[in-house]
Motif scaffolding. Sequence first.
Motif, PDB file in Angstrom:
ATOM      1  N   TRP A  56       0.834  -1.202   0.000  1.00 47.25           N
ATOM      2  CA  TRP A  56       0.000   0.000   0.000  1.00 47.25           C
ATOM      3  C   TRP A  56       0.872   1.257   0.000  1.00 47.25           C
ATOM      4  O   TRP A  56       0.573   2.233  -0.693  1.00 47.25           O
ATOM      5  CB  TRP A  56      -0.932  -0.014   1.209  1.00 47.25           C
ATOM      6  CG  TRP A  56      -2.012   1.007   1.148  1.00 47.25           C
ATOM      7  CD1 TRP A  56      -2.093   2.157   1.863  1.00 47.25           C
ATOM      8  CD2 TRP A  56      -3.176   0.990   0.321  1.00 47.25           C
ATOM      9  NE1 TRP A  56      -3.228   2.850   1.547  1.00 47.25           N
ATOM     10  CE2 TRP A  56      -3.917   2.148   0.593  1.00 47.25           C
ATOM     11  CE3 TRP A  56      -3.665   0.096  -0.628  1.00 47.25           C
ATOM     12  CZ2 TRP A  56      -5.104   2.443  -0.041  1.00 47.25           C
ATOM     13  CZ3 TRP A  56      -4.855   0.399  -1.258  1.00 47.25           C
ATOM     14  CH2 TRP A  56      -5.564   1.558  -0.967  1.00 47.25           C
ATOM     15  N   SER A  57       1.969   1.236   0.764  1.00 48.84           N
ATOM     16  CA  SER A  57       2.879   2.382   0.804  1.00 48.84           C
ATOM     17  C   SER A  57       3.574   2.590  -0.543  1.00 48.84           C
ATOM     18  O   SER A  57       3.724   3.729  -0.997  1.00 48.84           O
ATOM     19  CB  SER A  57       3.933   2.184   1.896  1.00 48.84           C
ATOM     20  OG  SER A  57       3.340   2.210   3.162  1.00 48.84           O
ATOM     21  N   VAL A  58       4.003   1.508  -1.154  1.00 50.02           N
ATOM     22  CA  VAL A  58       4.656   1.619  -2.464  1.00 50.02           C
ATOM     23  C   VAL A  58       3.680   2.180  -3.491  1.00 50.02           C
ATOM     24  O   VAL A  58       4.029   3.061  -4.288  1.00 50.02           O
ATOM     25  CB  VAL A  58       5.229   0.253  -2.913  1.00 50.02           C
ATOM     26  CG1 VAL A  58       5.648   0.284  -4.368  1.00 50.02           C
ATOM     27  CG2 VAL A  58       6.402  -0.145  -2.034  1.00 50.02           C
ATOM     28  N   TRP A  59       2.452   1.694  -3.476  1.00 51.65           N
ATOM     29  CA  TRP A  59       1.462   2.209  -4.419  1.00 51.65           C
ATOM     30  C   TRP A  59       1.176   3.684  -4.140  1.00 51.65           C
ATOM     31  O   TRP A  59       0.985   4.478  -5.072  1.00 51.65           O
ATOM     32  CB  TRP A  59       0.174   1.385  -4.353  1.00 51.65           C
ATOM     33  CG  TRP A  59      -0.773   1.764  -5.438  1.00 51.65           C
ATOM     34  CD1 TRP A  59      -1.933   2.464  -5.326  1.00 51.65           C
ATOM     35  CD2 TRP A  59      -0.608   1.506  -6.839  1.00 51.65           C
ATOM     36  NE1 TRP A  59      -2.509   2.644  -6.555  1.00 51.65           N
ATOM     37  CE2 TRP A  59      -1.718   2.065  -7.498  1.00 51.65           C
ATOM     38  CE3 TRP A  59       0.363   0.843  -7.578  1.00 51.65           C
ATOM     39  CZ2 TRP A  59      -1.873   1.984  -8.864  1.00 51.65           C
ATOM     40  CZ3 TRP A  59       0.205   0.772  -8.951  1.00 51.65           C
ATOM     41  CH2 TRP A  59      -0.909   1.339  -9.576  1.00 51.65           C
ATOM     42  N   GLY A  60       1.165   4.074  -2.874  1.00 49.40           N
ATOM     43  CA  GLY A  60       0.986   5.484  -2.525  1.00 49.40           C
ATOM     44  C   GLY A  60       2.125   6.339  -3.048  1.00 49.40           C
ATOM     45  O   GLY A  60       1.911   7.458  -3.513  1.00 49.40           O
ATOM     46  N   ALA A  61       3.345   5.816  -2.967  1.00 46.66           N
ATOM     47  CA  ALA A  61       4.502   6.552  -3.483  1.00 46.66           C
ATOM     48  C   ALA A  61       4.402   6.723  -4.996  1.00 46.66           C
ATOM     49  O   ALA A  61       4.742   7.785  -5.538  1.00 46.66           O
ATOM     50  CB  ALA A  61       5.793   5.830  -3.114  1.00 46.66           C
ATOM     51  N   ILE A  62       3.930   5.695  -5.673  1.00 49.71           N
ATOM     52  CA  ILE A  62       3.756   5.785  -7.129  1.00 49.71           C
ATOM     53  C   ILE A  62       2.686   6.821  -7.473  1.00 49.71           C
ATOM     54  O   ILE A  62       2.868   7.648  -8.373  1.00 49.71           O
ATOM     55  CB  ILE A  62       3.401   4.405  -7.716  1.00 49.71           C
ATOM     56  CG1 ILE A  62       4.597   3.462  -7.605  1.00 49.71           C
ATOM     57  CG2 ILE A  62       2.937   4.527  -9.167  1.00 49.71           C
ATOM     58  CD1 ILE A  62       4.278   2.009  -7.898  1.00 49.71           C
ATOM     59  N   THR A  63       1.595   6.804  -6.732  1.00 50.46           N
ATOM     60  CA  THR A  63       0.514   7.772  -6.957  1.00 50.46           C
ATOM     61  C   THR A  63       1.004   9.190  -6.673  1.00 50.46           C
ATOM     62  O   THR A  63       0.714  10.126  -7.425  1.00 50.46           O
ATOM     63  CB  THR A  63      -0.700   7.437  -6.064  1.00 50.46           C
ATOM     64  OG1 THR A  63      -1.122   6.109  -6.337  1.00 50.46           O
ATOM     65  CG2 THR A  63      -1.851   8.396  -6.307  1.00 50.46           C
ATOM     66  N   LEU A  64       1.750   9.348  -5.591  1.00 55.00           N
ATOM     67  CA  LEU A  64       2.291  10.657  -5.233  1.00 55.00           C
ATOM     68  C   LEU A  64       3.232  11.167  -6.327  1.00 55.00           C
ATOM     69  O   LEU A  64       3.158  12.333  -6.730  1.00 55.00           O
ATOM     70  CB  LEU A  64       3.030  10.572  -3.895  1.00 55.00           C
ATOM     71  CG  LEU A  64       3.771  11.821  -3.427  1.00 55.00           C
ATOM     72  CD1 LEU A  64       2.788  12.964  -3.212  1.00 55.00           C
ATOM     73  CD2 LEU A  64       4.542  11.527  -2.158  1.00 55.00           C
ATOM     74  N   ALA A  65       4.105  10.306  -6.809  1.00 55.29           N
ATOM     75  CA  ALA A  65       5.038  10.711  -7.861  1.00 55.29           C
ATOM     76  C   ALA A  65       4.293  11.124  -9.128  1.00 55.29           C
ATOM     77  O   ALA A  65       4.662  12.111  -9.779  1.00 55.29           O
ATOM     78  CB  ALA A  65       6.007   9.577  -8.165  1.00 55.29           C
ATOM     79  N   GLY A  66       3.256  10.381  -9.478  1.00 55.44           N
ATOM     80  CA  GLY A  66       2.456  10.749 -10.653  1.00 55.44           C
ATOM     81  C   GLY A  66       1.771  12.089 -10.471  1.00 55.44           C
ATOM     82  O   GLY A  66       1.696  12.895 -11.399  1.00 55.44           O
TER      83      GLY A  66
END
Length: 67
Positions: A22-32
């Motif tokens: 979930w944290s990794v996916w959040g980081a990807i969303t944040l970067a996008g």
Amino acid sequence: MDTITTILELLQKAALLGGGIWSVWGAITLAGGLKDHSGPQTQSGIWQLVGGAVIIAAAALFANLSF
């Protein structure tokens, strides 16, 4: 008692894995969101990172449970 300990260890590992994903996916969303200058997407990514951290913290509490 060994069964309960095994179940708690399994729950802890599953929660750590889920919180990490979930944290990794959040980081990807944040970067996008930062790349596209999208406020709502950036906010969503931050909250997903926070949610992943809370899940990981809850998993750490599983380790402290004893019967």
